[in-house]
Design an enzyme around this catalytic site. Structure first.
Site, mmCIF file in Angstrom:
data_model
loop_
_atom_site.group_PDB
_atom_site.id
_atom_site.type_symbol
_atom_site.label_atom_id
_atom_site.label_comp_id
_atom_site.label_asym_id
_atom_site.label_seq_id
_atom_site.Cartn_x
_atom_site.Cartn_y
_atom_site.Cartn_z
ATOM 1 N N GLY A 23 74.545 29.239 24.654
ATOM 2 C CA GLY A 23 75.206 30.202 25.528
ATOM 3 C C GLY A 23 74.569 31.581 25.498
ATOM 4 O O GLY A 23 75.050 32.502 26.156
ATOM 5 N N SER B 243 72.870 29.593 14.690
ATOM 6 C CA SER B 243 73.662 28.517 15.296
ATOM 7 C C SER B 243 72.742 27.505 15.995
ATOM 8 O O SER B 243 71.898 26.930 15.328
ATOM 9 C CB SER B 243 74.715 29.121 16.237
ATOM 10 O OG SER B 243 75.703 28.169 16.534
#
Ligand code: NAG
Ligand code: NAG
Ligand code: NAG
Ligand code: NAG
Ligand code: NAG
Ligand code: NAG
Ligand code: NAG
Ligand code: NAG
Ligand code: NAG
Length: 540
Positions: A135, A221
């Site tokens: 994202g 991440s």
């Protein structure tokens, strides 16, 4: 090499001649064509102790691959179209569909940005290739590289394909791979993008003052997965000298290892999903799927511009190519790149939620679901001191998940030590950025390690700038020497606290609100329990 314009600027600038040697004054030749950078700062950024701000150059939006549209969709990244006219690298390119929805997306998205404080193309500075989380995109201010560059590390970040474009597998795509390189699998195009950035750096970074023999890969991440896979993939063997995986690498027996960043699915299941996906698009060949306009593909995914909330589960495939071995087997076999490795966790992620309140019934039900017949033991080990206070119960619950993260990364380090020579460093970050109510959330360390607080609009305080100086120094030192303590990157007042490599001692480096090696859990029986629980799980 100076062009005519900068030579006359040098003559005029006089006292500012330090800046005159910065690389934005010259046109740099890349393998695909010439590029012109510019100054990253026009004054010293507020609060950040950057003495050499005038040297920091940035190049934005340099193509590292051709457009991924049409016939290049679900193909490894192709060489970019070369250009002859100097690319004025002053604006970020579009993001790939499936990355951040905050920016314009286009399948012609394989772009990198470079920040460098080199004052000569001969500086041969260490390099950090940074991979953003899911994202995100390379143009988020959170991943701005000028702060890291100022510390003497050439910083590169990139876009990559994500969602269905990055991770689709399909029997027909497997046939293509078999026909081109003799490997009968498909998927992981996004990972091939990540690896292509390393190749770009090897070929081009010297001209930006970087050392192609000292490339580190880092990320957070989903970006930490890029670092993890680059450490282990046969495709990147010999290309990196260090890796940092923030939030983070876990014990392969930890159930969260199945769902967090480094997870992958079997080839068979991703092929089956690909077949289903093609059928849902009412076509029967990859050629037809490649011909569908991207806007229609996004609509068909039901997510108007983002692949994130699709009913499909797009992720890496255990493809026996980019990923050669199962996580647990790889740990036993040893990494493809036996290089210093750093990984860690933040306080309020992976099951721990800042400010959590919970009833006794919710706590008991959750422990029961998680631990089954071990739940009584777990409840005794993480018992709230007051069963009537929901804040206290939430705190006990969070402590369990924080402890699990710390024991999990430590567990990975034990596997690493069994097969690798290089040190592994683990950390626990607990500082909550100001002006928000999510504590030390997932991603909260990034501004600090990159020392780029100036680009993010939070009410930063003196303590934040001081913490950033230290965090950035550990990371920059690691990029320079493979050791967070060595490299001379810290320019603050205090002494940088020794950050020990992880050993069989059950300790972790506390960073943020305090500094130094601390026990993984308050009591040894808590670590014992988590390890026992892991040992009963099916490993990844
Ligand atoms: C660049 O120059 C080469 C050699 O002069 C020429 O063949 C090529 O077509 C040019 N490319 C572009 C994109 O103008
Ligand atoms: C390639 O793998 C698929 C299963 O993934 C299998 O059905 C097929 O027979 C294999 N092809 C060859 C040529 O081995
Ligand atoms: C595929 O066809 C079905 C049945 O006609 C239709 O409901 C669906 O919207 C179509 N899907 C796409 C992506 O066009
Ligand atoms: C993985 O690929 C190698 C060749 O690169 C092959 O020998 C081996 O059988 C493959 N393993 C699996 C599980 O497909
Ligand atoms: C725990 O779960 C089991 C099986 O789902 C159930 O039978 C039992 O009542 C639960 N115990 C508690 C304390 O919730
Ligand atoms: C606990 O449950 C597991 C399966 O969930 C079972 O294999 C094990 O035997 C049980 N242990 C005890 C002590 O009941
Ligand atoms: C865990 O260890 C601590 C310290 O030795 C002890 O006080 C505590 O009672 C133990 N907890 C359990 C559930 O055994
Ligand atoms: C519950 O615990 C929190 C944290 O210890 C404390 O601040 C709060 O006052 C307690 N609430 C009550 C009603 O006791
Ligand atoms: C150094 O210490 C002084 C006095 O404690 C403080 O005022 C100053 O802000 C510190 N500077 C840095 C760069 O940390």
């Amino acid at each position: 090499m100076f062009n005519h314009k900068s030579a006359s600027l040098v003559a005029l600038a006089g006292a500012a001649d330090l800046a005159s040697a910065a690389l934005y004054d010259s046109i740099i030749q890349t393998g695909s064509g010439p590029v012109q950078g510019f100054a990253a700062f026009n004054s010293t950024p507020y609060g950040v102790n950057i003495q050499n701000w005038q040297d920091v150059a940035v190049w934005k939006g340099i193509p590292y691959g051709a457009s991924t549209a049409g016939n290049n969709r679900w193909r490894p990244p192709q060489t970019p179209e070369p250009w002859n006219t100097t690319l004025i690298a002053d604006s970020y390119g579009p993001v790939c569909p499936g990355e951040s929805t905050s920016y314009t997306s286009d399948e012609d998205c394989l772009r990198i940005n470079v920040w460098s404080a080199a004052t000569s193309a001969d500086d041969a500075l260490p390099v950090m290739v940074w991979n953003h989380p899911a994202g995100g995109s390379n143009q988020d201010p959170l991943f701005d590289g000028a702060g890291m560059a100022a510390a003497g590390v050439v910083f590169i970040n990139s876009n990559r394909r994500d969602g269905v474009l990055g991770w689709l597998a399909h029997p027909e795509l497997s046939e293509e791979r078999l026909a081109t390189i003799g490997v009968n699998s498909s998927g992981n195009y996004g990972m091939l993008d990540e690896f292509a950035v390393l190749d770009w750096a090897i070929q081009n970074v010297a001209a930006f003052g970087g050392d192609p023999k000292r490339i580190n890969i880092a990320g957070q991440s989903a970006g930490s997965a890029a670092a993890y896979h680059a450490v282990n993939s046969p495709l990147t063997k010999g290309k990196i000298v260090g890796a940092i995986a923030e939030s983070g690498v876990r014990d392969p027996r930890d159930p969260l290892a199945h769902s967090l960043a480094e997870n992958y699915v079997s080839l068979a299941s991703n092929l089956a999903q690909g077949v289903e996906y093609m059928a849902a698009n009412n076509v029967s060949s990859i050629a037809e799927l490649r011909a569908i306009p991207i806007a229609d593909l996004l609509d068909a995914d039901g997510t108007s511009g983002s692949f994130g909330s699709t009913s499909y589960s797009w992720s890496a495939t255990l493809d026996n190519y980019t990923i050669a071995h199962k996580y647990i087997d790889q740990l036993a076999l040893g990494p493809a790149n036996d290089v210093p490795f750093m990984t860690g966790n933040t306080k309020d992620e992976s099951g721990a939620t800042y400010g959590l309140e919970m009833t006794e019934a919710e706590y008991l039900s959750d422990f029961n679901t998680t631990f089954g017949n071990l739940s009584a033991e777990a409840e005794a080990l993480w018992a709230p001191s007051d069963w009537t206070n929901e804040t206290v119960i939430g705190g006990a619950y969070n402590a369990l998940w924080r402890d699990t993260s710390l024991v999990s990364s430590w567990g990975y380090s034990q596997g690493w030590a069994s097969s690798a020579e290089s040190p592994i460093y683990t950390y626990y970050w607990d500082h909550a950025p100001p002006g928000q109510d999510r504590g030390a959330y997932h991603e909260s360390e990034i501004n600090y390690v990159l020392n780029n607080l100036y680009g993010t609009d939070l009410p930063w305080e003196t303590v934040d700038y001081e913490i950033a100086q230290k965090m950035n120094a550990y990371w920059a030192n690691f990029a320079k020497t493979g050791n967070p303590n060595r490299g001379g990157s810290y320019s603050g007042n205090e002494t940088l606290v020794q950050y020990d490599a992880t050993s069989s001692d059950r300790i972790v480096m506390h960073v943020g609100n305090g500094w130094g090696m601390v026990p993984l859990t308050q009591f040894d029986n808590q670590t014992d329990f988590i390890l026992e629980y892991f040992s009963l799980q099916t490993p990844v």
